[in-house]
Design a protein around this motif. Structure first.
Motif, PDB file in Angstrom:
ATOM      1  N   THR A 130       0.814  -1.218   0.000  1.00 39.54           N
ATOM      2  CA  THR A 130       0.000   0.000   0.000  1.00 39.54           C
ATOM      3  C   THR A 130       0.849   1.271   0.000  1.00 39.54           C
ATOM      4  O   THR A 130       0.383   2.320  -0.450  1.00 39.54           O
ATOM      5  N   VAL A 131       2.102   1.175   0.501  1.00 41.54           N
ATOM      6  CA  VAL A 131       2.983   2.343   0.566  1.00 41.54           C
ATOM      7  C   VAL A 131       4.334   1.998  -0.042  1.00 41.54           C
ATOM      8  O   VAL A 131       4.990   1.038   0.382  1.00 41.54           O
ATOM      9  N   LEU A 132       4.763   2.803  -1.052  1.00 40.88           N
ATOM     10  CA  LEU A 132       6.077   2.623  -1.676  1.00 40.88           C
ATOM     11  C   LEU A 132       6.794   3.970  -1.650  1.00 40.88           C
ATOM     12  O   LEU A 132       6.337   4.949  -2.235  1.00 40.88           O
ATOM     13  N   ASN A 133       7.934   3.981  -0.967  1.00 38.69           N
ATOM     14  CA  ASN A 133       8.700   5.218  -0.809  1.00 38.69           C
ATOM     15  C   ASN A 133      10.023   5.119  -1.566  1.00 38.69           C
ATOM     16  O   ASN A 133      10.916   4.369  -1.181  1.00 38.69           O
ATOM     17  N   LEU A 134      10.135   5.887  -2.648  1.00 33.86           N
ATOM     18  CA  LEU A 134      11.356   5.924  -3.456  1.00 33.86           C
ATOM     19  C   LEU A 134      11.972   7.323  -3.457  1.00 33.86           C
ATOM     20  O   LEU A 134      12.713   7.696  -4.368  1.00 33.86           O
ATOM     21  N   ARG A 135      11.684   8.081  -2.443  1.00 29.86           N
ATOM     22  CA  ARG A 135      12.154   9.459  -2.369  1.00 29.86           C
ATOM     23  C   ARG A 135      13.681   9.530  -2.268  1.00 29.86           C
ATOM     24  O   ARG A 135      14.319   8.647  -1.704  1.00 29.86           O
ATOM     25  N   GLU A 136      14.254  10.581  -2.831  1.00 33.55           N
ATOM     26  CA  GLU A 136      15.695  10.854  -2.778  1.00 33.55           C
ATOM     27  C   GLU A 136      16.523   9.715  -3.371  1.00 33.55           C
ATOM     28  O   GLU A 136      17.402   9.152  -2.722  1.00 33.55           O
ATOM     29  N   ASN A 137      16.212   9.392  -4.618  1.00 37.06           N
ATOM     30  CA  ASN A 137      17.030   8.482  -5.390  1.00 37.06           C
ATOM     31  C   ASN A 137      17.445   9.200  -6.683  1.00 37.06           C
ATOM     32  O   ASN A 137      17.386  10.441  -6.744  1.00 37.06           O
ATOM     33  N   PHE A 138      17.853   8.438  -7.690  1.00 36.98           N
ATOM     34  CA  PHE A 138      18.338   9.038  -8.931  1.00 36.98           C
ATOM     35  C   PHE A 138      17.475   8.668 -10.136  1.00 36.98           C
ATOM     36  O   PHE A 138      17.958   8.600 -11.259  1.00 36.98           O
ATOM     37  N   LEU A 139      16.189   8.440  -9.908  1.00 36.82           N
ATOM     38  CA  LEU A 139      15.290   8.070 -10.999  1.00 36.82           C
ATOM     39  C   LEU A 139      15.146   9.237 -11.977  1.00 36.82           C
ATOM     40  O   LEU A 139      14.980  10.389 -11.572  1.00 36.82           O
ATOM     41  N   GLU A 140      15.179   8.928 -13.288  1.00 37.05           N
ATOM     42  CA  GLU A 140      15.146   9.972 -14.314  1.00 37.05           C
ATOM     43  C   GLU A 140      13.868   9.976 -15.138  1.00 37.05           C
ATOM     44  O   GLU A 140      13.499  11.007 -15.703  1.00 37.05           O
ATOM     45  N   GLU A 141      13.197   8.832 -15.237  1.00 32.39           N
ATOM     46  CA  GLU A 141      11.951   8.783 -15.994  1.00 32.39           C
ATOM     47  C   GLU A 141      11.041   7.681 -15.470  1.00 32.39           C
ATOM     48  O   GLU A 141      11.488   6.746 -14.789  1.00 32.39           O
ATOM     49  N   LEU A 142       9.772   7.813 -15.794  1.00 29.68           N
ATOM     50  CA  LEU A 142       8.779   6.809 -15.411  1.00 29.68           C
ATOM     51  C   LEU A 142       8.181   6.248 -16.696  1.00 29.68           C
ATOM     52  O   LEU A 142       7.503   6.961 -17.442  1.00 29.68           O
ATOM     53  N   SER A 143       8.445   4.965 -16.951  1.00 30.29           N
ATOM     54  CA  SER A 143       7.975   4.333 -18.186  1.00 30.29           C
ATOM     55  C   SER A 143       6.545   3.821 -18.038  1.00 30.29           C
ATOM     56  O   SER A 143       5.975   3.814 -16.943  1.00 30.29           O
ATOM     57  N   ARG A 144       5.989   3.357 -19.118  1.00 27.78           N
ATOM     58  CA  ARG A 144       4.604   2.894 -19.149  1.00 27.78           C
ATOM     59  C   ARG A 144       4.384   1.692 -18.226  1.00 27.78           C
ATOM     60  O   ARG A 144       5.160   0.738 -18.220  1.00 27.78           O
TER      61      ARG A 144
END
Length: 510
Positions: A130-144
């Protein structure tokens, strides 16, 4: 059945037997393992891998602030996990199927790591998440469809990454998503095309990005949105219909942008808005009816507006339901027009800290309705004009108001002073009102009398002349009358007494 699977089952069985026997001897150094609550905490324990010797029945695993670089097969030993915190580690990647056996996991915190990419297989197996925390990483794009395998996800935190591109179908399948953080990324435009797939979204944080304009219908498809955070985004322009369709919005944060005026007409679409935060912008004044249409507004927060100097009377004429007004740390704000806050029957809390107020007119607000007033850290000049505030301070819940001037009262609490300290000749405000009223009335009367005499001065002069002339004429006539009677007539009468015969009256006539 392969040897690896057999070995794994043997280890799991062995660890379970140890758990039932009274505890696990393999709790790593620096960790706290509780077999009664099934909680393991390993913070600042210098771990570089996920331990495999823990109780297989654990439900909560906290591995914050370690040196773990990857998620390996260790998780397959802990199938009852409901909460995992791997934040503040050195995670670079997450292998496919790492969470394949975590079907009970509800919260996964991977914030503050070095993840540069995730795919739609990264979180495979997390059916209950129910909760996913990916804050403060190096993600550059969100794909389909990147999160499409998380059907129960309610909160997704993607803030403080490097996301510059979002596929229109990136949030496909997130029918239960309620909270989304996209703040502090590199988005050059509002990702409007991705919003219609999140019809249940209630809270959106999209401030601190690279866009400075909100176009028309930029939040289309978010009719259930209740809270919108656009703070710290450098926004300079808001189109007329930017907020159109947000009929359920109750909280809006526009703080720390570059707005030169309150966007009155743009905000008028938000008929259910209850809380507005709009400080740290560049407007100089709050104009009359600045918040027109916001009839349900209950709290207004204007903090740190460095150019704000003036608040006009009637600014809240449409906001009868206001309960709290926060005007804090506006260093140029020294002018609050009389009656500016009058007509707010529900106003209970007025916070005026750290502004430039030297005084405050008694008629600025209906003080009897207030429950709390904060006036600390203002350059208050304690003179007789604040006698009303001194009396109010003894009745209301006021923070400690200190005098900044005059010199002899500097840093003294207002509550500790008397009317004499404030230079008041009469301590009773009623007496002051009576005296002031009498003086004003006398002045007006004298002014009217003077004006009348000046305007009709010629007639007044003629009237006075006539009066004096008539008076002299009357006096002369009286004098002549008296003189004639006393001299001439008396002489004539006296002379005739010798000439006129004396008439004898008969006895019979007596």
């Amino acid at each position: 059945m392969t040897m690896t699977v057999l070995f794994t089952l043997l280890i799991v069985t062995f660890l379970q037997e140890l758990a039932h026997a009274g505890g696990i001897p393999g709790c790593p150094t620096g960790c706290m393992c509780n077999d009664e609550t099934f909680v393991v905490q390993c913070e600042h324990s210098k771990l570089d891998v996920i331990p495999i010797t823990l109780n297989p029945a654990i439900q909560r695993l906290v591995l914050r602030n370690n040196k773990i670089k990857t998620v390996d097969a260790a998780f397959q030993f802990y199938r009852d996990l409901q909460y995992v915190d791997l934040s503040y580690n050195h995670l670079v990647n997450i292998p496919t199927k790492s969470f394949l056996h975590q079907e009970k996991l509800q919260e996964l915190h991977l914030n503050k790591n070095k993840l540069s990419s995730v795919t739609n297989k990264t979180f495979q197996g997390l059916k209950s998440l129910t909760v996913l925390n990916l804050r403060e990483n190096f993600l550059e794009e969100l794909s389909r469809g990147i999160f499409s395998i998380l059907p129960k996800l309610e909160e997704l935190n993607l803030g403080q990454n490097r996301i510059a591109k979002i596929d229109p179908l990136a949030f496909e399948g997130l029918l239960s998503l309620r909270v989304l953080y996209l703040d502090d990324n590199l988005l050059s435009t509002v990702p409007t095309s991705a919003f219609p797939l999140m019809g249940s979204l209630a809270e959106l944080h999209v401030g601190l990005n690279a866009f400075n304009t909100l176009p028309n219908d930029c939040f289309k498809g978010l009719s259930k949105l209740s809270a919108l955070d656009l703070s710290s985004g450098g926004i300079t322009n808001i189109s007329q219909d930017a907020f159109k369709g947000l009929t359920g919005l109750r909280n809006l944060n526009l703080a720390d942008n570059r707005l030169e005026e309150i966007p009155t007409s743009q905000l008028s679409h938000l008929v259910r808005l209850e809380e507005l935060i709009i400080g740290q912008n560049e407007f100089r004044a709050l104009r009359k009816a600045a918040f027109k249409g916001l009839t349900n507004l209950r709290k207004l927060d204007i903090t740190g507006a460095k150019n704000l100097e003036h608040i006009e009377k009637g600014v809240f004429s449409d906001n009868m339901n206001l309960e709290t007004i926060v005007l804090v740390s506006n260093k140029k704000l020294e002018n609050l027009e009389e009656g500016a806050l009058v007509g707010l029957p529900n106003l209970r809390h007025l916070v005026l800290r750290e502004n430039a107020f030297k005084s405050l007119p008694e008629s600025v607000v209906s003080w009897n309705e207030l429950r709390a007033l904060e006036l600390t850290d203002n350059p208050i000049n304690c003179d007789c004009q604040l006698l009303w505030l001194l009396n109010l301070a003894n009745q209301k819940n006021l923070t400690n108001v200190q005098c900044a001037s005059p010199l002899q009262l500097r840093d003294k609490p207002l509550k500790s002073l008397t009317s004499d300290d404030l230079g008041c000749s009469f301590g009773d405000p009623t007496q002051q009102v009576i005296i002031v009223t009498f003086c004003v009335s006398a002045t007006i009367l004298l002014a009217v009398l003077g004006l009348f005499l000046f305007r009709y001065r010629l007639k007044v002069r003629d009237a006075l002349k006539d009066y004096k002339f008539n008076k002299r004429a009357i006096s002369r006539k009286e004098h002549e009358y008296q003189k004639t009677f006393s001299e001439d007539e008396y002489t004539l009468r006296a002379g005739n007494c010798h000439q006129l015969p004396i008439k004898h009256i008969p006895v019979t006539e007596l």
